[in-house]
Write a protein that holds these residues in place. Structure first.
Motif, short mmCIF file in Angstrom:
data_model
loop_
_atom_site.label_atom_id
_atom_site.label_comp_id
_atom_site.label_asym_id
_atom_site.label_seq_id
_atom_site.Cartn_x
_atom_site.Cartn_y
_atom_site.Cartn_z
N MET A 1 54.03 -13.12 38.97
CA MET A 1 53.15 -12.42 37.93
C MET A 1 52.35 -11.47 38.65
O MET A 1 51.88 -12.38 39.55
CB MET A 1 51.61 -12.66 36.73
N SER A 2 52.79 -10.15 38.80
CA SER A 2 51.80 -9.27 40.08
C SER A 2 50.49 -9.32 40.12
O SER A 2 50.41 -8.86 38.51
CB SER A 2 52.78 -7.95 39.84
N ILE A 3 49.53 -8.92 41.21
CA ILE A 3 48.08 -8.69 41.18
C ILE A 3 48.22 -7.82 41.66
O ILE A 3 48.59 -6.88 42.60
CB ILE A 3 47.74 -10.16 41.30
N ILE A 4 47.19 -6.37 41.01
CA ILE A 4 47.14 -5.55 41.04
C ILE A 4 45.23 -5.33 41.58
O ILE A 4 44.54 -5.51 40.89
CB ILE A 4 46.94 -4.34 40.18
N ILE A 5 44.65 -4.97 42.78
CA ILE A 5 44.07 -4.32 43.21
C ILE A 5 43.29 -3.26 43.60
O ILE A 5 44.09 -2.22 43.72
CB ILE A 5 44.40 -5.28 45.12
N ARG A 6 41.79 -3.27 42.29
CA ARG A 6 42.03 -1.03 42.31
C ARG A 6 40.31 -1.75 42.72
O ARG A 6 39.68 -2.84 41.69
CB ARG A 6 42.19 -0.94 41.57
N GLN A 7 40.26 -0.64 42.24
CA GLN A 7 38.98 -0.45 41.80
C GLN A 7 38.04 -1.00 40.01
O GLN A 7 39.02 -0.06 39.34
CB GLN A 7 37.98 1.87 41.78
N GLU A 8 37.16 -1.18 40.43
CA GLU A 8 36.76 -1.72 38.89
C GLU A 8 35.96 0.04 37.83
O GLU A 8 35.55 0.73 38.48
CB GLU A 8 34.69 -2.09 39.28
N THR A 9 36.28 0.15 36.95
CA THR A 9 36.02 1.19 36.05
C THR A 9 34.88 0.74 35.17
O THR A 9 34.56 -0.62 35.05
CB THR A 9 36.89 1.32 34.96
N LYS A 10 34.34 1.66 34.19
CA LYS A 10 33.15 0.60 33.22
C LYS A 10 33.93 0.24 31.69
O LYS A 10 33.40 -0.52 31.66
CB LYS A 10 32.24 2.54 32.57
N GLU A 11 34.98 0.61 32.42
CA GLU A 11 35.69 -0.11 31.20
C GLU A 11 35.81 -1.80 31.41
O GLU A 11 36.33 -2.77 30.03
CB GLU A 11 37.23 0.24 30.67
N ASP A 12 36.05 -2.07 32.46
CA ASP A 12 36.24 -3.68 33.09
C ASP A 12 34.83 -3.93 32.66
O ASP A 12 35.03 -5.22 33.39
CB ASP A 12 36.80 -3.57 34.66
N TYR A 13 33.49 -3.71 32.56
CA TYR A 13 32.38 -3.63 33.45
C TYR A 13 32.40 -6.01 32.47
O TYR A 13 32.03 -6.62 32.69
CB TYR A 13 31.58 -3.37 32.72
N TYR A 14 32.25 -5.35 31.18
CA TYR A 14 31.56 -6.93 30.59
C TYR A 14 33.29 -8.02 30.38
O TYR A 14 32.68 -8.67 31.39
CB TYR A 14 32.62 -6.55 29.14
N LYS A 15 34.51 -7.67 30.40
CA LYS A 15 35.53 -8.66 31.65
C LYS A 15 35.10 -9.14 33.28
O LYS A 15 35.59 -10.52 33.50
CB LYS A 15 36.59 -7.73 31.65
N THR A 16 34.33 -7.78 33.37
CA THR A 16 34.20 -8.49 34.92
C THR A 16 33.06 -9.29 34.90
O THR A 16 32.99 -10.51 35.65
CB THR A 16 34.09 -7.40 36.40
N GLU A 17 32.55 -8.83 34.45
CA GLU A 17 30.74 -10.15 33.91
C GLU A 17 31.44 -10.97 33.48
O GLU A 17 30.90 -12.04 34.10
CB GLU A 17 29.42 -9.33 33.37
N LEU A 18 32.15 -11.47 32.95
CA LEU A 18 32.78 -12.27 31.59
C LEU A 18 33.41 -13.84 33.22
O LEU A 18 33.32 -14.83 32.48
CB LEU A 18 33.10 -12.23 30.29
N MET A 19 34.23 -12.96 33.98
CA MET A 19 35.01 -13.29 34.25
C MET A 19 34.00 -14.10 35.78
O MET A 19 34.05 -14.98 35.81
CB MET A 19 35.93 -12.32 35.29
N THR A 20 33.13 -13.10 36.11
CA THR A 20 32.05 -14.24 36.82
C THR A 20 31.35 -14.75 36.76
O THR A 20 31.76 -15.65 37.36
CB THR A 20 31.18 -12.68 37.11
N MET A 21 31.52 -14.89 35.18
CA MET A 21 29.90 -16.29 34.87
C MET A 21 31.38 -17.43 34.59
O MET A 21 30.82 -18.72 34.71
CB MET A 21 29.86 -15.93 33.08
#
Length: 527
Positions: A1-21
């Protein structure tokens, strides 16, 4: 599975915070604050979004790194540098190169942007792979003038050779561990139990919970995944009570492509055990870290006042609160007479009558189904444990089977102990049906179960009172005035005698086994 490295968007905020937790939860301490830190970073003037990045795979955020501006102060001189943190990877994506890609790509962006270097607090076993060295090598120290292994720096451009002095990160970092603020922030995410364990910080190991054990095959519950695992070699030299059992929190070496390796068992808060049915000198360790035991018995031929008392004593001996569940109340006319009888087994014992198929009495369970609780179910086959679990879950998570009509006994639908996620932070530990449970060495459990009888015994005139013909006997007085049920006193005497006898037998067998092993280890010269 390919991994994309990109800038974060506002739509990512919840997912990113949950992943960090998920990435930091219970790794360094009970719970974590790093996901709240991510939230604070985005609102800070020092945030550098043009360098920060997230990693995406199949539409999900699986990693992230956040950069902020900091400074190194040397007298009147101030040098701007970068710092990052957290660098996080979803637990199910460990060891797949996500962190490496995030770090390498963003460091190159920082270099191209002209920043002289990066100063971090991080894992000293990881970041040196990317060229980081202890800050002492560059004449940089923390705000207290200290230096230590996790305090590292990486030069990016030639200007870093001029950077010396005291490192100062953005002021908001000092507020990211505000317990009240973090607790409030956590409410937006699914509940995960914070655990304070002696194995923290984990560093290179992961933390999971034993979900099932089948011979030497272990399954570890690691977030939503169940991971096959085996024991580290040294476990095979340990005693039975030190081996992992269902409910144990364990550290392990994660292998995404095969069997992971269990490296340690964390200290247990409770443990349920019974004498080994093979009549050996060892106990059979069943379940650990349960908060409650639901003692499930059906109101048909399965009901046994004696057996319930045994379960209660075993639960109390193991440090677990027992709750008696009388199932299939629709099969009898006066279920609450059984409730009243079972309540007399032990002072304060909670007893509930339910019919899972009819939905009767299920609302009474709300007080027990709180986030973070682990509930073990004990009972005979056909007592309705699986049906009860399905009713509490609101969906079919366990197979069920009808009881045999000729003797009212059940068929096994649970063949091994297993950990079940009920949702809402509630964990159920189901166990195979047991018709009988022996007692041996459960003195503490019996004392708690029959605490009122022991209190009466302490009031007898003579300390060696046999409660027969002696004057001033508090037990006989309680029997006369109805404060003590003769049936319950007889039960106490029988269980106490069985416990004492079996424990003595266990010690005798243990002594014999020890002598045999010792004899086998001797040579002819020893005799």
């Amino acid at each position: 599975m390919s991994i994309i490295i990109r800038q974060e968007t506002k739509e990512d905020y919840y997912k990113t915070e949950l992943m960090t937790m998920r990435a930091f939860w219970n790794v360094y301490r009970a719970g974590c604050f790093e996901h709240y830190l991510v939230h604070m970073i985005r609102e800070a003037k020092e945030y550098v979004p043009e360098i920060s990045r997230v990693a995406e795979a199949d539409g999900e955020i699986v990693g992230a790194i956040y950069y902020t501006r900091a400074k190194v102060v040397d007298g009147d001189a101030e040098h701007e540098v970068l710092t990052f943190g957290p660098l996080c990877v979803d637990p199910l994506w460990y060891d797949r190169g996500v962190g490496k890609r995030l770090l390498e790509e963003t460091l190159e962006l920082a270099r191209e942007a002209g920043y002289p270097g990066v100063v971090i607090f991080g894992e000293p076993g990881y970041y040196p792979k990317f060229g980081f060295k202890n800050c002492a090598c560059y004449g940089i120290f923390d705000s207290n003038g200290q230096n230590y292994d996790p305090f590292m720096a990486l030069p990016l451009n030639s200007g870093f050779s001029e950077v010396h002095g005291r490192f100062e990160e953005a002021s908001f970092f000092a507020n990211c561990e505000d317990e009240e603020a973090v607790s409030e922030f956590n409410k937006k995410f699914p509940y995960v139990k914070p655990l304070e364990l002696e194995c923290q910080p984990l560093h290179e190991f992961r933390l999971g919970r034993i979900a099932s054990v089948k011979k030497n095959i272990y399954t570890i519950k690691f977030w939503e995944s169940e991971i096959p695992a085996k024991l580290k070699g040294f476990f095979y030299e340990k005693a039975a009570e030190e081996l992992p059992i269902v409910g144990d929190y364990v550290t392990f070496e994660l292998n995404p492509w095969g069997e992971s390796v269990i490296t340690s068992v964390c200290k247990r808060t409770s443990v349920l055990k019974r004498p080994d049915q093979a009549k050996t000198a060892t106990d059979q360790y069943m379940v650990s870290n349960a908060d409650l035991v639901f003692i499930v018995t059906s109101l048909n031929e399965d009901y046994s006042y004696n057996r319930i008392a045994r379960y209660v004593s075993v639960a109390l001996e193991g440090g677990v609160t027992p709750v008696v569940i009388l199932t299939k109340m629709d099969l009898v006319e006066d279920a609450y007479s059984y409730v009243a009888e079972a309540e007399t087994i032990s002072p304060g014992l909670k007893v509930h009558a339910v019919s899972a198929t009819m939905g009767w009495g299920l609302n009474e369970f709300r007080e027990y189904l709180v986030p973070g609780v682990s509930i073990c179910l004990l009972g005979s086959s056909g007592a309705g444990k699986s049906t009860l679990i399905n009713a509490l879950a609101g969906r079919e998570v366990m197979k069920t089977a009808a009881i045999r009509e000729d003797d009212g006994e059940g068929r096994h639908t649970t063949t091994h102990r297993q950990l079940i996620d009920l949702g809402g932070g509630v964990t159920i530990i189901d166990t195979p049906g047991m018709r009988e449970i022996g007692l041996a060495g459960v003195d503490g459990g019996l004392e708690e179960t029959f605490a009122d009888i022991l209190e009466l015994e302490a009031q007898c005139k003579f300390s060696n009172c046999r409660h027969d013909t002696e004057p001033g006997c508090a037990i006989k007085a309680a029997l006369r005035d109805g404060r003590l049920d003769p049936k319950r006193l007889e039960l106490y005497r029988n269980l106490n005698a069985e416990n004492t006898k079996n424990y003595a037998k266990k010690k005798e067998i243990s002594k014999y086994v020890y002598q045999r092993r010792r004899a086998k280890g001797k040579t002819l010269e020893d005799f």
